[in-house]
Every structure is written in structure tokens, then in C-alpha cells.
Motif scaffolding. Structure first.
Motif, short mmCIF file in Angstrom:
data_model
loop_
_atom_site.label_atom_id
_atom_site.label_comp_id
_atom_site.label_asym_id
_atom_site.label_seq_id
_atom_site.Cartn_x
_atom_site.Cartn_y
_atom_site.Cartn_z
N SER A 40 -38.61 2.08 19.48
CA SER A 40 -39.46 1.18 18.70
C SER A 40 -38.62 0.57 17.57
CB SER A 40 -40.67 1.91 18.14
OG SER A 40 -40.26 2.87 17.18
N MET A 41 -39.12 -0.51 17.02
CA MET A 41 -38.39 -1.23 15.97
C MET A 41 -38.96 -1.03 14.58
SD MET A 41 -35.91 -3.19 17.36
CE MET A 41 -35.66 -4.56 16.27
N ASP A 51 -36.09 -14.55 17.26
CA ASP A 51 -35.72 -13.22 16.80
C ASP A 51 -36.63 -12.16 17.43
OD1 ASP A 51 -33.68 -14.20 15.16
OD2 ASP A 51 -35.03 -14.38 13.44
N TRP A 52 -37.91 -12.45 17.47
CA TRP A 52 -38.88 -11.52 18.05
C TRP A 52 -38.64 -11.37 19.55
CZ3 TRP A 52 -43.49 -9.21 15.82
CH2 TRP A 52 -43.49 -9.27 14.43
N LEU A 53 -38.35 -12.46 20.23
CA LEU A 53 -38.08 -12.40 21.67
C LEU A 53 -36.81 -11.59 21.93
CD1 LEU A 53 -38.71 -13.23 24.57
CD2 LEU A 53 -37.42 -15.34 24.15
N TYR A 56 -37.63 -7.97 21.49
CA TYR A 56 -38.38 -7.49 22.66
C TYR A 56 -37.42 -7.20 23.81
CZ TYR A 56 -41.21 -7.55 26.86
OH TYR A 56 -41.78 -7.24 28.07
N ASN A 57 -36.53 -8.13 24.10
CA ASN A 57 -35.58 -7.95 25.20
C ASN A 57 -34.67 -6.75 24.95
OD1 ASN A 57 -36.58 -10.10 26.68
ND2 ASN A 57 -35.18 -11.57 25.71
N TYR A 58 -34.25 -6.58 23.71
CA TYR A 58 -33.42 -5.43 23.35
C TYR A 58 -34.17 -4.12 23.58
CZ TYR A 58 -30.93 -2.01 20.55
OH TYR A 58 -30.29 -0.88 20.13
N ILE A 59 -35.42 -4.05 23.11
CA ILE A 59 -36.21 -2.84 23.27
C ILE A 59 -36.43 -2.52 24.74
CG2 ILE A 59 -38.52 -1.86 22.96
CD1 ILE A 59 -38.55 -3.05 20.18
N LEU A 62 -33.13 -1.20 26.16
CA LEU A 62 -32.87 0.14 25.63
C LEU A 62 -33.82 1.16 26.25
CD1 LEU A 62 -31.18 1.83 23.70
CD2 LEU A 62 -32.78 1.23 21.87
N GLU A 63 -35.07 0.79 26.43
CA GLU A 63 -36.04 1.67 27.06
C GLU A 63 -35.59 2.06 28.47
OE1 GLU A 63 -40.67 1.41 26.92
OE2 GLU A 63 -40.00 0.21 28.64
N THR A 64 -35.12 1.08 29.22
CA THR A 64 -34.64 1.35 30.58
C THR A 64 -33.41 2.25 30.57
OG1 THR A 64 -35.52 -0.77 31.33
CG2 THR A 64 -33.87 0.27 32.73
N LEU A 65 -32.46 1.96 29.69
CA LEU A 65 -31.25 2.79 29.60
C LEU A 65 -31.58 4.23 29.21
CD1 LEU A 65 -28.78 0.32 27.90
CD2 LEU A 65 -28.69 1.15 30.26
N MET A 66 -32.47 4.39 28.24
CA MET A 66 -32.87 5.74 27.84
C MET A 66 -33.53 6.47 29.00
SD MET A 66 -34.31 5.10 23.97
CE MET A 66 -34.81 6.79 23.72
N ALA A 67 -34.40 5.75 29.73
CA ALA A 67 -35.11 6.36 30.85
C ALA A 67 -34.15 6.80 31.94
CB ALA A 67 -36.14 5.40 31.40
#
Length: 125
Positions: A40-41, A51-53, A56-59, A62-67
Motif C-alpha cells: 500500500s502507499m 502520478d496516481w496512475l 497504481y501501476n507500481y503497486i 509490486l503486488e505481483t512480485l511479492m505474491a
């Protein structure tokens, strides 16, 4: 040097991530639990729509990599594992559930049992 991680109480958030990614020997005590979630940010984000987009793309990336790292040692397939905590969900596992999906290798009555076994093993060598 072998690494052993014993969860006594709770391994939540980064604690669960470290358990799944850093230790080839993962244990949990009765009455303990794990909690997985994506990144989360925080709440005070500023900037324009781009910036928000980008955030979102970064999160999402990162979520996929962590998973990928968190789900790899488990007995269930990636899609099932990831579905439990993707998109902002939190996945709580009691000790029996954690053992069933392969998030831990064994349930211990208490952390002292494993420590005594390790000390005995190391003193023999």
C-alpha cells in the motif's frame, strides 16, 4: 548456516513475507497466525492524475512480485494463493490452515521444543 523461523503469536505483513522468502525451515506454534496482504502507499498521496496512475501501476507490479515470492513455497498453486490477498484483501491463516497450504513446515507446541532440538543437534556435531 541453516535459517529457522518460528512464528510465536503473529507473523503479519512483512513478517509473513520474510517467513515465506527467507527461511527454508518455517515453523508456527499452536495459537499463532499469519496474515498476508499486498503493498500500500499510505493515505497522503499527492500529485496529478498521471502520478496516481503511475502509483497504481507500481503497486500492482509490486503486488505481483511479492505474491510470486510468497506463494512459491506453498503447496497450493499461484492463482489460488494470490487470489486470497490480491486487490487489497488480507489473508489470515491460523496454524492449522498455514500447515495445510504449505505456508509453514510444522506446528510446534511452543518455540522451546525446536530450540532444544537444534541445540542437541548442534552439540552432537
Amino acid at each position: 548456516i541453516p535459517v529457522y523461523i518460528i512464528v510465536e503469536g503473529s507473523a503479519s505483513s512483512m513478517g509473513a513475507f520474510i517467513l515465506e522468502t527467507a527461511a527454508p525451515h518455517r515453523y508456527i506454534t499452536h495459537g499463532s497466525h499469519l496474515m498476508f496482504h499486498g503493498p500500500s502507499m499510505g493515505r497522503a498521496m499527492r500529485g496529478n492524475a498521471l502520478d496516481w496512475l503511475n502509483a497504481y501501476n507500481y503497486i500492482k507490479a509490486l503486488e505481483t512480485l511479492m505474491a510470486i515470492h510468497e506463494c512459491k513455497p506453498m503447496k497450493i498453486d499461484f492463482e489460488e494463493c494470490y487470489s486470497h490477498f490480491s486487490g487489497g484483501r488480507e489473508w489470515y491463516l491460523l496454524s492449522g490452515d498455514a500447515l495445510e497450504v504449505g505456508a509453514v513446515d510444522a506446528i510446534l507446541p511452543n518455540s522451546g521444543d525446536l530450540l532444544r532440538q537444534l541445540r542437541a543437534t548442534l552439540s552432537v556435531q
